[in-house]
Design a protein around this motif. Structure first.
Motif, PDB file in Angstrom:
ATOM      1  N   SER A 101       0.801  -1.230   0.143  1.00  0.00           N
ATOM      2  CA  SER A 101       0.038  -0.196   0.106  1.00  0.00           C
ATOM      3  C   SER A 101       0.856   1.570  -0.096  1.00  0.00           C
ATOM      4  O   SER A 101       1.906   1.359   0.547  1.00  0.00           O
TER       5      SER A 101
ATOM      6  N   GLU B 156       1.338   4.055   1.418  1.00  0.00           N
ATOM      7  CA  GLU B 156       1.728   4.561   2.883  1.00  0.00           C
ATOM      8  C   GLU B 156       2.785   3.611   3.522  1.00  0.00           C
ATOM      9  O   GLU B 156       3.997   3.963   3.830  1.00  0.00           O
ATOM     10  N   VAL B 157       2.409   2.370   3.594  1.00  0.00           N
ATOM     11  CA  VAL B 157       3.192   1.378   4.073  1.00  0.00           C
ATOM     12  C   VAL B 157       4.614   1.270   3.540  1.00  0.00           C
ATOM     13  O   VAL B 157       5.617   1.344   3.856  1.00  0.00           O
TER      14      VAL B 157
ATOM     15  N   ALA C  24       5.817   3.372   1.330  1.00  0.00           N
ATOM     16  CA  ALA C  24       6.735   4.621   1.430  1.00  0.00           C
ATOM     17  C   ALA C  24       7.698   4.602   2.820  1.00  0.00           C
ATOM     18  O   ALA C  24       8.741   4.841   2.874  1.00  0.00           O
ATOM     19  N   GLU C  25       6.771   4.207   3.883  1.00  0.00           N
ATOM     20  CA  GLU C  25       7.491   4.093   5.362  1.00  0.00           C
ATOM     21  C   GLU C  25       8.701   3.280   5.031  1.00  0.00           C
ATOM     22  O   GLU C  25       9.815   3.312   5.675  1.00  0.00           O
TER      23      GLU C  25
ATOM     24  N   ALA D 114       3.629   5.373  -4.059  1.00  0.00           N
ATOM     25  CA  ALA D 114       4.067   5.754  -2.961  1.00  0.00           C
ATOM     26  C   ALA D 114       4.764   6.975  -2.928  1.00  0.00           C
ATOM     27  O   ALA D 114       5.601   7.330  -3.908  1.00  0.00           O
ATOM     28  N   GLU D 115       4.823   7.826  -1.729  1.00  0.00           N
ATOM     29  CA  GLU D 115       5.531   9.112  -1.838  1.00  0.00           C
ATOM     30  C   GLU D 115       6.454   9.246  -0.633  1.00  0.00           C
ATOM     31  O   GLU D 115       5.937   9.780   0.426  1.00  0.00           O
TER      32      GLU D 115
ATOM     33  N   ASP E  50       8.861  10.062   2.287  1.00  0.00           N
ATOM     34  CA  ASP E  50       9.591  11.386   2.719  1.00  0.00           C
ATOM     35  C   ASP E  50      10.736  11.369   3.051  1.00  0.00           C
ATOM     36  O   ASP E  50      11.171  10.648   3.999  1.00  0.00           O
TER      37      ASP E  50
END
Lengths: 292, 438
Positions: B347, B349-350, B352-353, B367-368, B370
């Motif tokens: 997913s 968010e996950v 990207a983390e 995914a973006e 940071d």
């Protein structure tokens, strides 16, 4: 106690060892021998019995033949050098001309290579034999060489370089064993030979060597088997390369199994190695029995 | 001693032995992320299913990071994740053993080079089917690793391989602009050699033990210029003009002594060490080594560039990637739940983390991550990566390590002058590759 029970008792004592040997030794060996007769086990869920086909394939593989040639060079040179260096250092440490303190210090220094694991030895020697490493630096500064030698990367010298590493790491076993043997030889023999007018060479060949013979035979046989099976040192220094220049039977078997996933071919190679080691093992046991 | 007494003592010893063995077996379960393994099949636990997740990521991520991510999944779905984290090599051995014996963990971390063999054995599940059953939109996945047209592995995060340039050396050598083409690269190497002939222009690790130099350093030249070593999934080495040019280009680097000495026994860490110590001007390497190099040489000034292309190339450059992939075991009894877990990790968010935690690039194109707190060079590498096409043709190839090794040996023979031409070298390599693809 009945006769049957009396006969059975020793076997009950042996049972734990027998069970462990079966699980850890007999079953794996039988499985590997079995694998070597199938077309490809593990990967293929329904392997087909192919008889000796894997053996003919392995024995006609030019890389395997190169591996045999390299292994023979590696083993024979290693054993001879181990013996000569081990004997020399053991005699130096056994001499009466050095005091106890000096002998103690040199005993530790000479035995040091034996204390390192194969991975440490490989890392240290890779650093020393790097084209920018200390060996090339010293040899260039001393005027021995004019260009950097690629010790582990050149097909011409890689096998010799790996053999030297193995010699360095293995001679202390000989040294310690021979030293123990030398210390067990009665001084009466040497005194008697001196009275008979024997010189140092005669004393060495007529007293020292015959007295050490049981130890030396054992050492040579064990070293032959160990060196034949040497894998970690070669794998971590050259991986059998460059272009099979340091390929030995053990690295060949590893590549067949874990790189090509040809487990049956690997098993066939392993069985061939097992046969050679078993022959040496039989000689070793016979020699031990004769000694007893 | 009476026989009865002996038998009693033997029985006691056997019981004690069994207890010791069972204790050892309990203690031996590989876990380093706080999870515990029951060592057996997955099964229902409490209010839901428990899935075993075997991978090497937990060891390489910050302590407890993977366990936290998995815990969030458990909180959301009630499906428990039993983490089996071990170093890469151990994980490979354990997964291979599991594949052979049909006891693979439910969800497994995969390397692209393992996929073909496990898929062929039938030990990993067809993800195309599972995605179809779950009506999953796979267009968000940056890539999928396939076998015979079906997906068996999904890359979760990617580790890109741009080119590192030692700016200290290049400035002193008078190289004002970083090379964009192979000719410019040759000119830069020549300038470096003239400045100091003890410094090499480029390095390639060709050790037989770890032949990844063919993938990460050699083929990157081909992929950067839009070339390919495969055609319709089969080897395309013989008669491949782009590959011949690449081989000859590396031969030119070798003949002009721009390549660091000892290449035939060099491993990737040796190459990184040479670069860190300022003995090599350029190297193609993973971004994952950024921290290592910065720690080893805090004052070293270096930059990232894309691998130079052939003259006149105007397409999208390919950039080599390695990845942490994920797959599901065929023997998994809860494939639907296992897919939910894969979907969760993929997913945006996950994913990207995970990418930020791993210092990698996400496997989900939406995914973006940071990277604001990441090193500015890492951000630059990410930008370069986004401008390129992620590629690794060894991923999903059969016995890929052996393919690299055999290609490396043929390349060494050509570099040493034993093989007459690049065409002959590629013909020989093709002959060695073909059986693996049959």
């Amino acid at each position: 106690m009945t006769k049957g029970k009396k006969l059975l008792t020793p076997y009950i004592y042996l049972l734990p060892t027998i069970i462990l040997m079966c699980i850890l030794l007999i079953i794996p060996i039988v499985m590997v021998i079995g694998y070597s007769f199938y077309d490809n086990v593990i990967i293929n869920k329904n392997p087909v019995f192919v008889g000796l086909e894997n053996y003919t394939t392995v024995l006609s593989d030019p890389v395997f033949l190169v591996a045999i040639r390299n292994t023979l060079f590696f083993v024979i040179i290693s054993i001879i050098a181990h013996f000569l260096i081990g004997m020399l250092f053991a005699m130096l440490l056994n001499t009466r001309y050095l005091n106890v303190m000096t002998k103690g210090i040199f005993r530790v220094i000479y035995a040091l290579p034996w204390m390192f694991t194969a991975s440490v030895i490989a890392i240290v020697w890779r650093m020393m034999l790097n084209p920018n490493g200390v060996l090339n630096y010293l040899m260039t500064n001393m005027g021995i060489i004019s260009e950097k030698i690629e010790w582990l990367a050149s097909r011409d010298v890689a096998l010799s370089a790996v053999t030297v590493i193995n010699i360095w790491s293995g001679y202390p076993f000989y040294m310690i064993s021979i030293l123990a043997g030398l210390q067990g030889i009665s001084t009466d023999l040497y005194e008697a030979s001196a009275l008979d007018g024997a010189n140092a060479v005669q004393t060495f060949f007529r007293i020292t060597i015959p007295q050490l013979k049981p130890i030396l035979v054992s050492l040579l046989m064990l070293d032959f088997v160990w060196t034949l099976q040497q894998f970690a040192l070669i794998w971590m220094t050259t991986g059998g390369g460059p272009v099979n220049a340091t390929e030995t039977i053990s690295t060949y078997i590893y590549k067949q199994g874990f790189s090509k996933y040809q487990y049956s071919m690997a098993s066939a190679g392993a069985v061939i190695l097992l046969i050679v080691c078993t022959i040496i093992g039989i000689f070793y046991v016979r020699q031990q029995k004769a000694g007893d | 001693m009476k026989f009865k007494t002996v038998a009693k003592k033997m029985l006691s010893a056997a019981v004690v032995g069994a207890m010791v063995l069972s204790l050892a077996a309990c203690g031996g379960s590989g876990d380093s992320d706080g999870g515990s393994s029951d060592g057996g099949d997955s099964g229902d636990s409490g209010d839901g299913v428990t899935l075993e997740f075997q991978q090497w990521w937990g060891v390489e991520l910050p302590d407890g990071a993977l366990a936290d991510i998995c815990q969030k999944f458990t909180d959301d779905t009630g499906i428990k994740i039993d983490l089996l984290s071990n170093p890469y090599a151990d994980t490979k051995t354990q997964i291979a053993s599991g594949a052979a014996s049909g006891t693979m963990a439910d969800v497994v971390g995969l390397d692209g080079s393992w996929v073909y063999d496990f898929a062929k054995q039938g030990s990993i599940a067809n993800l195309t089917e599972l995605m179809g059953n779950a009506s999953y939109d796979d267009s968000q996945l940056s890539s999928q690793i396939q076998f015979e047209g079906n997906t068996y592995m999904i890359p979760v995060v990617n580790f890109a391989y741009p080119m590192y340039a030692n700016m200290d050396i290049l400035e002193k050598a008078g190289v004002k602009e970083l090379p964009k083409t192979r000719d410019e690269f040759l000119a830069a190497c020549e300038a470096v050699k003239k400045y100091d002939d003890s410094i090499a222009g480029w390095a390639i690790p060709l050790s037989t033990e770890s032949p990844s130099g063919i993938q990460n350093q050699f083929m990157t030249w081909l992929w950067a210029s839009g070339g390919s070593m495969l055609k319709d999934g089969k080897p395309n080495l013989e008669g491949n003009k782009e590959l011949e040019e690449t081989v000859d280009f590396v031969k030119e680097l070798f003949d002009k002594e721009y390549i660091a000495a000892g290449a035939n026994s060099m491993k990737e860490p040796d190459m990184v060490e040479e670069f860190t110590n300022g003995r090599v001007a350029f190297m193609t390497d993973g971004v994952s080594h950024l921290t290592t190099i910065k720690e080893g040489a805090p004052d070293l000034k270096f930059d990232y560039i894309t691998v130079p292309t052939v003259e006149g190339f105007s397409g999208t450059s390919g950039m080599d990637v390695a990845n942490w992939g994920i797959g599901i075991a065929e023997n998994c009894e809860h494939k639907e739940e296992a897919w939910k877990f894969v979907e969760y990790l993929m997913s945006p968010e996950v994913n990207a983390e995970l990418a930020v935690l791993a210092n990698a690039f996400p496997g989900n194109s939406k995914a973006e991550p940071d990277y604001s707190s990441s090193d500015e060079l890492f951000v630059k590498a990410y930008e370069l990566f986004q401008g390129c096409e992620a590629i690794n043709e060894f991923t999903g190839a059969p016995t890929s390590e052996d393919l690299m090794r055999s290609f490396g040996e043929e390349l060494q023979l050509y570099l040493d002058g034993d093989t007459k031409s690049a065409a002959d070298m590629l013909k020989a390599a093709q002959e060695r590759w073909t059986p693996a693809f049959e």
